[in-house]
Structure formats: C-alpha cells, structure tokens
Scaffold this active site. Structure first.
Site, PDB file in Angstrom:
ATOM      1  CB  VAL A 165     -40.364  -0.217 -19.218  1.00  0.00           C
ATOM      2  CG1 VAL A 165     -41.676  -0.911 -19.284  1.00  0.00           C
ATOM      3  CG2 VAL A 165     -39.596  -1.532 -19.151  1.00  0.00           C
ATOM      4  CD  GLU A 213     -31.361   5.049 -23.737  1.00  0.00           C
ATOM      5  OE1 GLU A 213     -32.714   5.144 -23.247  1.00  0.00           O
ATOM      6  OE2 GLU A 213     -30.544   5.175 -23.144  1.00  0.00           O
ATOM      7  CB  ALA A 233     -39.834   8.450 -19.792  1.00  0.00           C
ATOM      8  CB  VAL A 234     -34.223   9.595 -17.643  1.00  0.00           C
ATOM      9  CG1 VAL A 234     -34.211  10.422 -18.885  1.00  0.00           C
ATOM     10  CG2 VAL A 234     -34.583  10.371 -16.570  1.00  0.00           C
ATOM     11  CG  HIS A 275     -54.669 -26.206 -33.499  1.00  0.00           C
ATOM     12  ND1 HIS A 275     -53.618 -25.377 -33.905  1.00  0.00           N
ATOM     13  CD2 HIS A 275     -55.353 -26.278 -34.482  1.00  0.00           C
ATOM     14  CE1 HIS A 275     -53.686 -25.315 -35.195  1.00  0.00           C
ATOM     15  NE2 HIS A 275     -54.782 -25.531 -35.374  1.00  0.00           N
TER      16      HIS A 275
HETATM   17  P1  AMP Z   1     -35.754   3.022 -17.756  1.00  0.00           P
HETATM   18  O1  AMP Z   1     -34.659   3.152 -16.319  1.00  0.00           O
HETATM   19  O2  AMP Z   1     -35.933   1.514 -18.226  1.00  0.00           O
HETATM   20  O3  AMP Z   1     -37.045   3.664 -17.397  1.00  0.00           O
HETATM   21  O4  AMP Z   1     -35.160   3.579 -18.810  1.00  0.00           O
HETATM   22  C1  AMP Z   1     -34.691   5.218 -18.888  1.00  0.00           C
HETATM   23  C2  AMP Z   1     -33.438   5.493 -19.920  1.00  0.00           C
HETATM   24  O5  AMP Z   1     -33.199   6.739 -20.130  1.00  0.00           O
HETATM   25  C3  AMP Z   1     -32.113   4.840 -19.921  1.00  0.00           C
HETATM   26  O6  AMP Z   1     -31.933   3.744 -21.154  1.00  0.00           O
HETATM   27  C4  AMP Z   1     -31.317   5.873 -19.956  1.00  0.00           C
HETATM   28  O7  AMP Z   1     -30.199   5.387 -20.715  1.00  0.00           O
HETATM   29  C5  AMP Z   1     -32.186   6.761 -20.912  1.00  0.00           C
HETATM   30  N1  AMP Z   1     -31.386   8.190 -20.559  1.00  0.00           N
HETATM   31  C6  AMP Z   1     -31.021   8.721 -19.250  1.00  0.00           C
HETATM   32  N2  AMP Z   1     -30.633   9.965 -19.352  1.00  0.00           N
HETATM   33  C7  AMP Z   1     -30.826  10.321 -20.624  1.00  0.00           C
HETATM   34  C8  AMP Z   1     -30.372  11.486 -21.431  1.00  0.00           C
HETATM   35  N3  AMP Z   1     -29.807  12.670 -20.682  1.00  0.00           N
HETATM   36  N4  AMP Z   1     -30.870  11.785 -22.664  1.00  0.00           N
HETATM   37  C9  AMP Z   1     -31.264  10.470 -23.363  1.00  0.00           C
HETATM   38  N5  AMP Z   1     -31.310   9.345 -22.713  1.00  0.00           N
HETATM   39  C10 AMP Z   1     -31.437   9.268 -21.347  1.00  0.00           C
END
Ligand code: AMP
Ligand code: FAD
Length: 479
Positions: A191, A211, A276-277, A451
C-alpha cells in the site's frame, strides 16, 4: 497533576487518542501519555496517522493528482494548461499546515473532553502502573485503574537498503523530498510503496517499484489486483515483480540498487530510494517483565478478541496488536475497549473492516476475496460491473476499473466487495454498511441509487450477482 486515573492510555495515535476521548466521554478520568515532541519540545498528538501517515500522504496524493490532471488529463475536456509547474516546497508546506491543524485539533479535543495529555515515554509496570519518563529524564509513576497500550508501529528496515534519511528514506522521508527525484526506486509494492510511488511519479519521477513476491497485491482479490496492475502499467508505473533487493550502494549523490530475479542479478541507479517493505509493532521496552504482558511470535502484543492482554486490566489496541495496520481498525478497537472498561458489552466486527490503496484509481476492499472463499470451500456467486459502462465515470473521463460483489450462493448474504476505480474508498463504504446490517446482494439490488452517480456501479454489481444487471450484458443466467 493527580497521578491516579481510571484509564491511562499509552500512545496518542488514532487508536490511543480515540480510546482516551471515548473513555473520558464515558465519565472515566483519563490520561494519555505520548512521547512525540514538536520542534518546540511540546507534546505532539496524532501518532503516525496524522503526522507521517494517512493524512500527509493523502495531502501529497491530492496535490500531485491535481498537477497530473493539469498536465495530462484536462486536454480531453478542451482545457489547456500545458505550462503547469510544481513548487515542491510549497506543496510540502501545505501538507505541513494540514498536519499542524489536525494535531492541534486533537489537543483541543483532549481539552474539551477533559483528557490529560502527559508528555513522555510510558512503560507498563506490574500492578497497573505506568512509569513516564519525560524528555529531561524526570520519572513519574501513574496509578491506573486500567491501561490501554496504543504504541503503534514503525517502518521495517532491511539490511540491503539501510535508511540514511538522505538518498535512502522510509515512508516518513518520502513525505519530505524538496524536489522531484528524476529516477525514484521504491522497494515494496504494498500500500505505502504504491501510494508514495504514485505521488512522485505524477510529479515527473521515473518510478521503478521492486517487489520480491511474484504476485501483485496478494492480499487483494486477484481479479481486482490484476486489473489494478494493468491500469498502473498503462500509467507508466514500472512494477517489477519477483525482484528481491539484495544490496545498495550510495555514491556521488546516487544510489545503486542490486536485486535478483528469476533471470539473475540486476542493478539500477536512482536519485532517491524509498524503502516501503512494511511496518512492525513498536512493542520493545513498553512493559516490565513482571507486568504479565506477552508478545506473539511476530512481536505483536498478545490480545484476545476484546483486546485484553494477558495482564488483568491491561488492554492493547491498534498497530501494536494483530490485524490490519489501519487507522480506523485501531480507533474502533479503542472505542470498544473504552466501552468495555465502562461496563458496556461492546465488541468489534473484524470481518467488516474496509481497506484502501489511495492510488488513482483507488483500490478498495471489504470482506472475503474470491480466493479466500474458494480456499474455505464457501459456496459463492459474484457479480461485476466495469466503470466504462458507468455514465458518471465516462462524464468525468475516469472510467478505468470495476466493482466486484461476492455473495453466498445459497443465502445471498454479501461476503465481500472489491473495487478498483474512481472514488473506490467511498463506494466500498456503502457495502461496509450493508454488510454490517447483514444485507443480501438482493437488498442492495432493490435499493434506489441516485443517477448519475459512481454508486450506480455498486448497484449494478449487486444486480449482476444474479444476472440482473441492466447496463451490461449479463453473462450468467438470471435467477
Ligand atoms: P506492505 O507490507 O503491504 O507495506 O508491503 C511491503 C512489501 O515489500 C511486501 O510485498 C514485501 O514482499 C516487499 N518486500 C520486502 N522485502 C523486500 C525486498 N528485499 N525486495 C523487494 N521487496 C521486498
Ligand atoms: P500510531 O499512529 O503509530 O501511534 C502510536 C503513538 O504512540 C505514536 O504517537 C508514538 O509516538 C506513541 N508511543 C509509542 N510508544 C510510546 C511510549 N512508550 N510512550 C508514549 N508514547 C508512545 N492507515 C489507514 O487506515 N489509512 C491510510 O490511508 C493510511 N495511510 C498510511 C500512510 C503511510 C505513509 C503510513 C506510514 C501509514 C498509513 N496508514 C494508513 C497506517 C496508519 O497510519 C496506522 O495504522 C495508524 O497510525 C496506527 O495507529 P496507532 O494509534 O495504533 O499507532
């Protein structure tokens, strides 16, 4: 200040401040301990949501969307604004003003409701006591009838891309760029990654989202996720699935990212990199070992369905406990807990929490996805309606996406609704209300919708569940 309260809340984010206001409204003497300080050293309320989360990200999403519209979308209406420019510091300053206004508003609400804001870091001690250490190291202990922990969450850091606050930033840093990065890398197509990637992409960055997973938005209904993926691709967002970041190097004002895919090792050079992981619960140093509070295997404070921890009269709500990390989920838990402390039989419906990705178009969902229903062996039927068949969406030149309604095959009860499309966040809320009232798809189908509105797409999807849609060809036999 008295050091005895019926309720002491730790954390003034949307879970904590709402719990505190509700408790005070119910006649309980309430204090809310918050460690966040503003630049003058005064307590800052509102938590992640108001300061560095929901609100500032939406402020930037709205500003950047207006710019994008002016640049790219108004021509079709016969309006030409070809020389639109963006003043990034002014956009960031506007965001800052909104944040100040809202956090100040919480201070006003605390005053109005008689909540005592206590500045400092709280720690739960045995015997429902809270130790508070202020910025100067002074310690005071509050005696509490009940404690509500609402300490929230923090961004996850990964060793391959250590945040330096300059070239490599987390979501907080990505809300403060003072210029548009020419090339922007985003790690994580969740997100937050998609929203922040959209902000800077609309302003002109060449955005690459890396991702690790092969599947796009695995938690969403896969039909909707695929549709969203196609739309984002059409918009120029370069989302690379199955791309796991393995390292990064900062050199000469650029960051080079290494990542691996099924094809092998790759590198990309960026001007900024957003990590943003995901987020993790902020549960360290929050309680003494003899407090009785326990953590689950992922570090969340362990609670039952009523947000009771294993320590008597100690509750925990919001991002620091299991469940979706969403502001409204925490707020509703806060209300439930305050009511239960006041002796009311409150409970929460965890099956009916909407979630939204504020891209354009928005992606919004409530209830079960089709893949979940399949996995659980629940008999279901579905109806979809594309926005391209909505008069209102066409009139606005905003007709990408669709509404998908899922209902129980036998009872017709609505089990889920998944939308990618204009104003999806507001549209899905209509279905949240219907689901809260145990509505069938037919109940929605028999409801009169104004509508022309985007809401008519929800109506048509409900009609389509049994093959009764009017404005598309029904693929299934009418029941
Ligand atoms: P969220 O928890 O919805 O914010 O999503 C974070 C996303 O980051 C997830 O879909 C993980 O699969 C992705 N993610 C975590 N570590 C890595 C990495 N080393 N490289 C690429 N994507 C990652
Ligand atoms: P927080 O908001 O994290 O608040 C916790 C508070 O507790 C903080 O103020 C912290 O300083 C304080 N605290 C922690 N420990 C202590 C202690 N020991 N003593 C005193 N104080 C303490 N959610 C949505 O629903 N919609 C969105 O659109 C959305 N957008 C987001 C965008 C971004 C960029 C981010 C990062 C998050 C977003 N979220 C969104 C998630 C949302 O911000 C969180 O789910 C929400 O803030 C969690 O609320 P909370 O009260 O549990 O915790």
């Amino acid at each position: 200040m008295s050091d005895k309260f019926d309720v002491v809340v730790i954390g003034a984010g949307p879970a904590g401040y709402v719990a505190a206001i509700k408790a005070a409204q119910l006649g309980l003497s309430t204090a809310c301990v918050e460690q966040w300080l503003d630049d003058k050293g005064k307590v800052r309320l509102g938590g992640t949501c108001l300061n560095v989360g929901c609100i500032p990200s939406k402020a930037l999403l709205d500003s950047s969307y207006k710019f994008h519209e002016a640049k790219a979308d108004l021509g079709v209406h016969g309006i030409s604004v070809s020389d639109a420019t963006i003043d990034v510091p002014a956009m960031i300053a506007r965001k800052g003003k909104i944040v100040d206004q809202l956090t100040g508003g919480i201070a006003g609400l605390f005053k109005h409701n008689g909540v005592t804001a206590v500045s400092g870091t709280g720690k739960v001690l045995a015997g429902t006591r809270v130790e508070v250490t202020d910025k100067d190291g002074n310690v005071q202990v509050l005696e509490a009838g009940h404690i509500i922990i609402a300490a929230g969450s923090l961004p996850i850091n990964i060793p391959p891309a250590p945040v330096d606050g300059d070239l490599i930033v987390d979501s907080t840093g990505a809300l403060e760029f003072q210029e548009v990065p020419a090339r922007l890398g985003v790690i994580g197509a969740g997100v937050i990654g998609l929203e922040l990637g959209s902000v800077w992409g609309r302003l002109g960055s060449d955005v690459v989202v890396l991702e690790a997973l092969e599947e796009f938005l695995p938690m969403m209904d896969q039909q909707i996720a695929k549709e969203a993926g196609k739309i984002f691709k059409k918009q120029g967002l370069d989302i690379r699935l199955g791309a796991r970041v393995t390292g990064s190097e900062v050199k000469d004002g650029k960051v080079t990212v290494s990542y691996s895919t099924a094809d092998g090792e790759h590198t990309e050079e960026f001007d900024k990199l957003i990590v943003a992981v995901g987020r993790r619960p902020r549960s360290e140093e929050l309680f003494s070992t003899d407090s009785g509070i326990t953590l689950d295997e992922r570090g969340f404070i362990f609670v039952n369905d009523f947000c009771e921890t294993e320590a008597p009269r100690v509750y925990a709500v919001g991002d620091v406990v299991r469940g979706p990390m969403l502001a409204h989920k925490g707020s509703e838990e806060g209300v439930m807990v305050a009511e239960r402390i006041a002796g009311k039989p409150a409970q929460m419906n965890y099956d009916c929490i909407p979630s939204v990705i504020y891209t354009h178009p928005e992606v919004a969902a409530v209830g079960k996805t089709e893949q979940e229903l399949k996995a659980e062996g629940v008999p279901y039927k579905s109806g979809t309606f594309p926005f391209v068949a909505s008069g209102r969406a066409l009139a606005s030149n905003d007709s990408d996406g669709m509404v998908k309604m899922l209902a129980h095959e036998e009872t017709d009860r609505i089990l889920g609704c998944h939308i990618v499309g204009p104003s999806a966040a507001d549209l899905v809320q209509q279905v949240v209300i219907a689901m809260e009232f145990g509505s069938s798809a037919e109940d929605l189908a028999l409801t009169v919708f104004g509508h022309p509105t985007l809401s008519e797409a929800v109506h048509e999807a409900a009609l389509a569940v049994d093959g009764h849609a009017i404005h598309i060809a029904n693929r299934k036999k009418r029941k």
